[in-house]
Design an enzyme around this catalytic site. Structure first.
Site, PDB file in Angstrom:
ATOM      1  CE  LYS A  76      -3.861   2.017   2.660  1.00 48.48           C
ATOM      2  NZ  LYS A  76      -4.770   1.842   3.813  1.00 48.48           N
ATOM      3  CB  SER A 151      -8.087   3.811   2.923  1.00 47.73           C
ATOM      4  OG  SER A 151      -7.274   3.137   3.877  1.00 47.73           O
ATOM      5  CB  SER A 175      -8.536   0.835   5.694  1.00 52.62           C
ATOM      6  OG  SER A 175      -9.237   2.023   5.523  1.00 52.62           O
TER       7      SER A 175
HETATM    8  N1  GLN Z   1     -13.270   4.298   6.408  1.00 50.39           N
HETATM    9  C1  GLN Z   1     -12.717   4.722   7.635  1.00 50.39           C
HETATM   10  C2  GLN Z   1     -12.306   6.163   7.517  1.00 50.39           C
HETATM   11  O1  GLN Z   1     -12.585   6.728   6.519  1.00 50.39           O
HETATM   12  C3  GLN Z   1     -11.554   3.858   8.007  1.00 50.39           C
HETATM   13  C4  GLN Z   1     -10.357   4.125   7.208  1.00 50.39           C
HETATM   14  C5  GLN Z   1      -9.182   3.277   7.579  1.00 50.39           C
HETATM   15  O2  GLN Z   1      -9.333   2.225   8.208  1.00 50.39           O
HETATM   16  N2  GLN Z   1      -7.995   3.743   7.247  1.00 50.39           N
HETATM   17  O3  GLN Z   1     -11.718   6.727   8.362  1.00 50.39           O
END
Ligand code: GLN
Length: 484
Positions: A76, A151, A175
């Site tokens: 990532k 994400s 995410s």
């Molecule tokens: N979707 C959640 C957010 O927008 C979690 C994102 C994540 O786990 N990095 O914060």
């Protein structure tokens, strides 16, 4: 080659049926052929990959290899890679080349793994659909109209399309598990502190945790074994003894006590998704697990609590992007204040700005007690709910997401509905527990995930359950037709 498990690839490499250079070329060709449809990579590191593959072949020849030597992977783009651009999905870091590598990148390299490239992601890991990336949306290989989740959407997309055998991700509120569910993968968010955060660009430091997106539980166990472990460079790294995460994979799950939280199977869950999950839970019961209803009474507070704590920590972490030391700087600033304002104003996207504003507000003098302090208190209640649950059951099963993948644009105008995509995953981060999502079936040809939540350091047990499930089902071997 792209249909093989990591163990099969590893055996082919060790028997010298294929070289790491050939395997790497094979995946680079698949990337070349398919990534233009997916937009899942920000950077493809072909040259580095081929030279790492050459060294892996040398090690394999000399017998100086580990289980994953010569296996390609994707990281990532939140993990710093020395000498290679690390963008975190943001214009702010479009020109950023880190002077060092994240600990997990180093560990993969030391194990002899081959980095294919850096995957696209929501900007600074804020998002649930990969629509906030500066580099454009990532497509879900199962349906190019559908979001891959976020994400870690790029990592999920490359593994699901089998243009990389496995990938790393990070999970602050879901995410890893959410995109794993929406792309039909196995995704593991380890216990907080098990995997080093050194060199992993910070979003919300008390919640962020690196982990794995893979095609199955066994692959996940193999990569987790490489990534996990104490790191003196991360002050929240836990000094736990090294573990072989594959050791328990074949254990029977007879007598396993599974808790089904009533709050997670009620209102808000798509009835078609519920049907798929019922069937998957039945399979676990046929394998000898015993289910009982449990209650996690404070779970309805996890999303509001998260959206105070995560933005608060993000507003603090992202204050380092000021146009002075690294990252984007605006053109022709008039004075220092103008440079700060315009560098941040032009460098960050809308979602990041929204979070910074909420966080700054929640931490400001008059509001700290009302919001941040209260949120931290409720966070404790949420952890206590899990603690009580684990006195009754070994593991908790729940949906990973309320629906299968939604279409692009469906939730972009309504941040709250987007935030609710993580309603079943966020509490796990607030409590620091490990959580795994595994593919459990399909709704309208879009994958659905079952989440397993375990007690601290029970990754090997979660992987055992998922592996046993995968012995009697074949969701994890199915492939999106366009990329098979
Ligand atoms: N979707 C959640 C957010 O927008 C979690 C994102 C994540 O786990 N990095 O914060």
């Amino acid at each position: 080659m792209h249909t093989k498990t990591l163990a099969e690839l590893s055996s082919a490499l060790q028997k010298r049926e294929i070289s790491s250079v050939e395997l790497t070329q094979y995946f680079l060709e698949r990337i070349e052929r398919y990534d233009s449809q997916l937009n899942a990579f920000v950077t493809v590191t072909s040259e580095t990959a081929l030279s790492q593959a050459q060294s892996a072949d040398d090690r394999l020849k000399m017998g100086d290899h580990s289980a994953l030597t010569g296996i390609p992977l994707a990281h990532k783009d939140i993990f710093c890679t020395s000498g290679i651009k690390t963008t975190c999905g943001s214009k702010m870091l479009d020109n950023f080349i880190a002077p060092y590598s994240a600990t997990i990148v180093e560990k993969c390299q030391q194990a002899g793994m081959v980095m294919l490239g850096k995957t696209n992601m929501d900007e600074f890991a804020m998002g649930s659909s990969n629509e906030t990336s500066y580099y454009g949306t990532v497509k879900n290989p199962w349906d190019l109209q559908a979001v891959p989740g976020g994400s870690s959407g790029g990592s999920a997309s490359v593994v699901a399309a089998r243009i990389a055998p496995i990938a790393t991700g990070t999970d602050t509120g879901g995410s890893i598990r959410q995109p794993a569910a929406l792309c039909g993968l196995t995704g593991l968010k380890p216990t907080y502190g098990l995997v080093s955060r050194y060199g992993m660009i910070a979003f919300a430091s008390s919640l962020d945790q690196g982990g794995v997106l893979a095609n199955n539980a066994e692959d996940t166990a193999l990569l987790l074994g490489v990534m996990a472990g104490f790191d003196a460079k991360d002050s929240t790294s836990l000094d736990s003894p090294p573990k072989d995460y594959t050791a328990r994979l074949n254990d029977s799950i007879k007598g396993l006590k599974i808790g089904l939280p009533k709050e997670y199977f009620g209102e808000g869950l798509d009835p078609e998704v519920a049907k798929v999950l019922e069937a998957s839970i039945k399979t676990l019961e046929q394998q000898g697990a015993v289910c009982q209803e449990i209650s996690l009474p404070n779970m309805h507070l996890s999303v509001p609590v998260y959206y105070i704590i995560a933005p608060a920590e993000c507003s603090s972490n992202l204050s380092r992007y000021d146009g002075v030391r690294f990252g984007y700087r605006c053109d022709n600033p008039q004075d220092l204040l103008d440079m700060y304002k315009r560098s941040r104003g032009e460098g960050f996207g809308a979602e990041v700005k929204r979070r910074v504003m909420i966080g700054t507000y929640a931490l400001s003098a008059g509001y700290y007690d009302a919001y941040y302090l209260k949120a931290q208190q409720i966070r404790r209640l949420i952890s206590d709910d899990f603690k009580k649950a684990f006195e009754q059951v070994d593991v908790i099963a729940s949906p990973t997401t309320p629906t299968a993948a939604f279409n692009f644009g469906e939730k972009t105008d309504d941040p709250v509905s987007m935030y609710l995509s993580d309603i079943y995953t966020i509490a796990v981060n607030l409590a620091g527990l490990p959580g795994l999502s595994m593919s459990a079936g399909f709704v309208n040809q879009r994958p659905v995930g079952l989440q397993l939540i375990g007690n601290y350091f029970s990754e090997d047990h979660l992987l055992n359950i998922a592996h046993q499930y995968q012995q009697d089902t074949d969701w994890h071997t199915q492939m999106p037709a366009q990329f098979s």
